[in-house]
Design an enzyme around this catalytic site. Structure first.
Site, short mmCIF file in Angstrom:
data_model
loop_
_atom_site.label_atom_id
_atom_site.label_comp_id
_atom_site.label_asym_id
_atom_site.label_seq_id
_atom_site.Cartn_x
_atom_site.Cartn_y
_atom_site.Cartn_z
N ARG A 188 -94.51 8.30 -81.58
CA ARG A 188 -94.24 7.01 -82.23
C ARG A 188 -92.75 6.69 -82.24
NH1 ARG A 188 -96.78 7.54 -88.09
NH2 ARG A 188 -96.75 5.26 -87.92
N ARG A 204 -64.95 -36.98 -102.12
CA ARG A 204 -64.36 -37.69 -100.98
C ARG A 204 -64.33 -39.18 -101.31
NH1 ARG A 204 -68.07 -34.00 -98.68
NH2 ARG A 204 -67.10 -32.52 -97.25
N GLY A 264 -59.63 -26.02 -97.87
CA GLY A 264 -60.53 -26.80 -97.04
C GLY A 264 -60.86 -25.95 -95.83
N THR A 265 -61.85 -25.07 -96.01
CA THR A 265 -62.05 -24.04 -94.99
C THR A 265 -62.69 -24.57 -93.72
OG1 THR A 265 -63.97 -23.40 -96.30
CG2 THR A 265 -62.03 -22.00 -96.45
N ASN A 266 -63.26 -25.79 -93.75
CA ASN A 266 -63.76 -26.34 -92.48
C ASN A 266 -62.58 -26.59 -91.54
OD1 ASN A 266 -66.17 -26.36 -93.80
ND2 ASN A 266 -66.16 -28.58 -94.18
N CYS A 306 -63.41 -25.82 -101.15
CA CYS A 306 -64.33 -26.95 -101.09
C CYS A 306 -64.93 -27.15 -99.71
CB CYS A 306 -63.65 -28.21 -101.58
SG CYS A 306 -62.26 -28.70 -100.54
N TYR A 308 -62.74 -21.12 -108.65
CA TYR A 308 -64.05 -21.74 -108.46
C TYR A 308 -64.39 -21.91 -106.99
CZ TYR A 308 -61.62 -26.10 -107.33
OH TYR A 308 -60.83 -27.03 -106.73
P1 ADP Z 1 -95.51 0.47 -85.11
O1 ADP Z 1 -94.10 0.89 -85.35
O2 ADP Z 1 -95.65 -0.53 -84.03
O3 ADP Z 1 -96.21 0.13 -86.38
P2 ADP Z 1 -96.71 3.06 -85.27
O4 ADP Z 1 -95.96 4.21 -84.73
O5 ADP Z 1 -96.66 2.88 -86.73
O6 ADP Z 1 -96.25 1.76 -84.51
O7 ADP Z 1 -98.18 3.22 -84.79
C1 ADP Z 1 -99.12 2.18 -84.92
C2 ADP Z 1 -100.36 2.67 -85.57
O8 ADP Z 1 -100.90 3.77 -84.86
C3 ADP Z 1 -100.18 3.19 -86.96
O9 ADP Z 1 -100.19 2.16 -87.89
C4 ADP Z 1 -101.38 4.06 -87.13
O10 ADP Z 1 -102.48 3.30 -87.52
C5 ADP Z 1 -101.59 4.60 -85.74
N1 ADP Z 1 -101.09 5.98 -85.68
C6 ADP Z 1 -99.86 6.39 -85.39
N2 ADP Z 1 -99.78 7.74 -85.46
C7 ADP Z 1 -101.01 8.17 -85.83
C8 ADP Z 1 -101.56 9.45 -86.11
N3 ADP Z 1 -100.85 10.56 -86.01
N4 ADP Z 1 -102.85 9.49 -86.46
C9 ADP Z 1 -103.58 8.36 -86.55
N5 ADP Z 1 -103.13 7.15 -86.31
C10 ADP Z 1 -101.84 7.04 -85.95
MG MG Z 2 -96.40 1.17 -87.94
#
Ligand code: ADP
Ligand code: MG
Ligand code: MG
Length: 907
Positions: A93, A574, A794-796, A859, A879
């Site tokens: 992931r 103004r 008058g920062t503009n 302003c 202010y």
């Molecule tokens: P994103 O960042 O796009 O949300 P994720 O890494 O969170 O991607 O993964 C998307 C989905 O995949 C998660 O919300 C989860 O449902 C599923 N997922 C990720 N890792 C696992 C895992 N180890 N077991 C089961 N589902 C997983």
């Molecule tokens: Mg996710």
């Protein structure tokens, strides 16, 4: 010691986002809180950056470290990755330090191959589940790691469902899924020229490489540009034991928010989908169950989840969102983070969490994003309208708006002046469209992003806008736009929703927001929680802030409006509009043309009573509050017809022998008069009016002009005072570059003021001061302060002159400048602290040195920009002054600054 590139979840915590990414840091945090998180480890962002720096090679030692952590994971799980008999499966992931939703890649079910799929089937007793998992792996791996077009898999899946005559994927049985696996393998080999790797470790390496690589994919790069996320951060990779929501009806997957992110309700909110994995729940492939109904199918897991949601919220002291999976009744948490929410939800949650004792009042107030406060006041589409949108674009500026479609800025102005509500529809807008944009109820463009001209102006002016609605085809010539089959012609109603980016044909009912209704005094709205929250936090901001908040207003109407929003005076009144309007045109022209002092004076005699009455209204509205009146600033030619148009009209009249000439507006002149007018216009023409005869220079060249204004101001003040009011007058001279300009004008004008007051038999203290809007003025502020009682930045103009950027011409390059980070932000929106801010700092310091009682304010537009307000607080200004609808924003930002906040919450 060599760099450590891999951390078990047990080794990390939520403060390690820069190293472990947001997902990894929070997985570690949850693990250490004892929540049920499938075990795993994180390969760091530093490893990703080393990989990118070495042209796509893993840093030395990383592969071995991954192997060691994997072995430990296998030991803990009692399974080996991809084992033929009883395989461990993992997900790979992505997870960057900042959330980049949907931008990068994740692969699930890694470790399956032709053998281990059989092992998984045997171990779990479910062939269907095993083959479903395998086809998912092939699909995700093929797409993200091997670069195969994802549509190819989707097509094959569709075909399989059609062949079987089922509507969705759960209708496919193990045989269908086996065949799908073969089809997917064939697609991979045909499209990529390579076979899907059967070796689980090769799969893993490929997965890590792909996630690292996804940091630099087009989508992710664009997203970072747009959201100003640093390209050098890199992404981490999380490798985590799989749990399975697709193991049958007692399994499933879902997303949950600890509170409702749309309206702030203090109850869990989300979706659940049975027998599903990963993204299924958000992809819309099947109808999901509302989270609160999850208890009907998963009572145990639901009860446990509710407990964990409470724990997480207590731990993070904020609303969290959670991704979870249920495998055969057992709940697993897969992700959490502090959740995004609407502006309304943000205020309600902060208020509730404070009431519940979860956070203290100041913490709650500091959480509010001052930049989004205005959203609370915006109109919304009335509930239950239920009309389908015809197009969607970017929600570029919040609020709903309805009006008749017009296709040019001139039309927008003309129609609006007739009292017609309009929506200005353009492909994109340019600075030339400004006059029409500010008169429109809303703006719709078909091109351009959230930082396009249309979007920036709309947000600055508080006008709802939908930008970049690409399906909208604008035909300017024919004055209509089309979307698919629908045509909307000039004068037909359109409705836009700047909160959602949706566009509707026709006139939808809009509703005022409860905050706006409450502000206007509606007793029912005042009982709503959002108003309670608003009042509570604004009261706290007012209590702690040191900066006063004034407004820029030139009419009694604007002044009243601003007072309702908490303004404590006018920082910029103004006076140019007091020289416009039908009954004044002739006199203004006579003043410009005058050949003798007497003639000029006669013109002033006409203008004086009119302007006096203007001021009376303003002083009455601002009773007891300071009003800074700026004497006339713009160049005189702005009060005359356009040079080119007039020249053309005169030439045509001559050619065609007409006796009358149209000179703009509804006005017609005799040819001879028109020629005289043209000669004068030519005479006044300037190559660079912004740097020409204007401001203090005008006051010096036309002594009677400022004297007339001063007389009008003080006659008005005297009258209001005589009626029992309390006018507080500050007179401000624009565009001063040095001490002498101001000194000489004061010498001329102060006696006029004294004399006027004496005539009226009133006494009144008047403060005299100047704008600081030229770099030179800032640099010699010590000298100027000898003759000025106040400065107003008058920062503009100060930004224009400090950068040498013409505000009307930046459209051509500023977008690219921001993208390439040649400027830290749009300097016309947020003060450029290093340059313009430095000039301000010098002026403050040297000004106060010369005169300790010097009053300091700002302003420019920046007075309503939260980051700039914080900067003004730090500078020690007295202010800020901003447009009326920005006053609450400035009050909140000033309160937050007083509590030590230095940048906007969301940045
Ligand atoms: P994103 O960042 O796009 O949300 P994720 O890494 O969170 O991607 O993964 C998307 C989905 O995949 C998660 O919300 C989860 O449902 C599923 N997922 C990720 N890792 C696992 C895992 N180890 N077991 C089961 N589902 C997983
Ligand atoms: Mg996710
Ligand atoms: Mg100016």
């Amino acid at each position: 010691m060599a760099d450590k590139y891999v951390y078990d979840f047990e080794e990390g915590n939520r403060d390690m986002k820069n190293l472990l990414g947001g997902k990894g840091a929070n997985l570690a945090e949850m693990t250490n809180m004892g929540l049920p998180v499938p075990p795993g480890f994180t390969v760091t962002c530093a490893a990703c950056n080393a990989f990118r720096g070495a042209g796509g090679r893993f840093p030395s030692g990383m592969v071995e470290e991954v192997a060691a952590h994997l072995e430990r994971l296998e030991g803990g799980m009692g399974r080996r990755l991809g084992d033929a008999g009883d395989p461990l499966l993992v997900s790979v992931r992505s997870g960057a330090p900042f959330s980049m939703p949907g931008m990068m890649d994740t692969v699930l079910n890694l470790g399956l191959n032709d053998q281990s799929v059989e092992g998984l089937a045997k171990q779990t007793g479910s062939e269907r589940f095993a083959w479903d998992s395998y086809r998912r792996l092939l699909q995700m791996y093929g797409k993200t790691v091997m670069g195969v077009d994802g549509d190819r898999f989707e097509e094959a899946l569709e075909q399989a469902k059609e062949a079987k005559g089922v509507g969705n994927d759960v209708g496919l049985d193990q045989g269908d899924l086996r065949r799908l696996v073969e089809a997917f393998k064939a697609i991979i080999s045909a499209e990529s020229g390579r076979e899907f790797p059967q070796d689980p470790r090769e799969q893993l390496t490929g997965g890590i490489e792909a996630v690292f690589g996804s940091w630099d994919n087009r989508r992710a790069v664009d997203y970072r540009r747009k959201n100003k996320i640093d390209d050098s951060l890199g992404t981490a990779v999380n490798i985590q034991a799989m749990v399975f929501g697709n193991r049958g009806d007692d399994s499933g997957t879902g997303v949950a928010f600890t509170r409702n992110p749309a309206n702030g309700d203090a109850r869990p909110y989300g979706d659940y989908l049975g027998n599903a994995q990963g993204e299924d729940v958000v992809s819309g492939i099947r109808n999901t169950l509302k989270l609160e109904d999850m208890g009907e199918v998963q009572p145990g897991a639901w009860a446990e989840l509710q407990g964990h949601l409470t724990t997480l919220e207590g731990h993070y002291r904020d609303m969290c969102d959670v991704e979870f999976t249920v495998e055969q009744g057992k709940l697993w948490l897969l992700q959490t983070r502090v959740g995004k929410r609407t502006a309304v939800a943000e205020w309600i949650m902060a208020y509730d969490m404070w009431s519940e004792g979860l956070i203290d009042l100041d913490t709650a107030m500091l959480r509010l994003d001052a930049d989004r406060l205005e959203e609370l006041f915006k109109k919304v589409i009335a509930e239950g309208v239920g009309v389908e949108a015809i197009a969607s674009g970017l929600n570029a500026s919040p609020g709903a708006a309805v009006g008749k479609a017009v296709f040019s800025a001139d039309d927008a102005q003309a129609w609006a002046e007739r009292g017609e509500p309009v929506i200005l529809v353009r492909r994109e807008t340019t600075p030339d469209d400004y006059h029409g944009m500010i008169r429109a109820q809303g703006i719709l463009t078909s091109a351009g992003g959230t930082n396009s001209h249309a979007a920036v102006v709309a947000r600055g002016e508080g006008i709802p806008a939908v930008c970049g609605a690409a399906q909208v085809r604008v035909d300017r010539q024919a004055r209509r736009f089309t979307v698919d089959g629908t045509t909307v012609s000039e004068g037909e109603f359109v409705t836009i929703d700047g909160f959602t980016g949706l566009v509707y044909a026709g006139q939808l009912a809009l509703a005022d927001s409860p905050v706006e209704r409450a502000r206007a005094g509606d007793p029912v709205a005042r009982r709503e929680k959002i108003w309670q929250a608003y009042e509570r936090f604004m009261a706290r901001a007012d209590e702690v802030r040191r900066l006063k908040v004034r407004t820029n207003a030139d009419t009694p109407g604007q002044s009243g409006n601003a007072i309702d929003r908490g303004a404590e005076g006018i920082g910029l009144c103004r006076t140019e509009h007091m020289f416009l309007g039908e009954e004044r045109v002739a006199a203004v022209r006579r003043m410009i043309f005058a050949d003798s002092a007497a003639e000029e004076q006669a013109a002033y005699e006409v203008l004086l009573p009119l302007q006096r009455d203007d001021f009376v209204g303003i002083f009455q509205a601002m009773d007891g509050k300071p009003v800074t009146v700026r004497l006339l600033d713009p160049p005189l030619h702005e009060f005359l017809p356009d040079q080119v148009e007039l020249a053309v009209a005169v030439a045509l009249a001559n050619q065609q022998g007409h006796a009358q000439v149209e000179v703009g507006g509804d006005e017609a002149l005799a040819l001879e008069e028109a020629e005289e007018l043209l000669a004068k216009v030519n005479d006044l023409h300037e190559a660079n009016p912004m740097l020409g005869l204007r401001g203090v220079r005008l006051g010096i060249l036309k002594p009677g002009l400022y004297a007339m204004q001063v007389r009008a101001i003080l006659q008005a003040a005297a009258r209001v005072k005589a009626e029992g009011g309390d006018p507080i007058v500050e007179i401000m001279i624009p565009l001063v570059a040095g001490r002498e300009e101001l000194a000489q004008l004061r010498e001329e004008l102060e006696p006029v003021a004294r004399q006027t007051l004496a005539e009226q038999g009133q006494e009144l203290e008047v403060l005299w001061g100047t704008m600081i809007e030229l770099p030179r003025a800032a640099l010699v502020a010590g000298e100027i302060a000898e003759v000025a009682e106040f400065f107003s930045f008058g920062t503009n103009d100060l930004t224009q002159t400090a950068f040498g950027f013409s505000r009307d011409d930046i459209g051509k390059f500023l977008g690219l400048y921001e993208e390439r980070k040649l400027v830290p932000a749009n300097p016309f929106v947020t003060i450029d602290q290093a340059g313009v801010g430095r000039l301000m700092q010098i002026a403050c310091q040297e000004g106060r040195q010369a005169r300790s009682t010097l009053k300091l304010g700002i302003c420019g537009e920046h007075g309503g920009d939260p980051d700039s307000v914080r900067f003004c607080h730090a500078l020690g200004l007295d202010y800020v002054s901003c447009s009326p609808f920005r006053v609450p924003t400035a009050r909140l930002a000033a309160g937050q600054a007083a509590l030590g906040q230095t940048t906007t919450a969301s940045k």
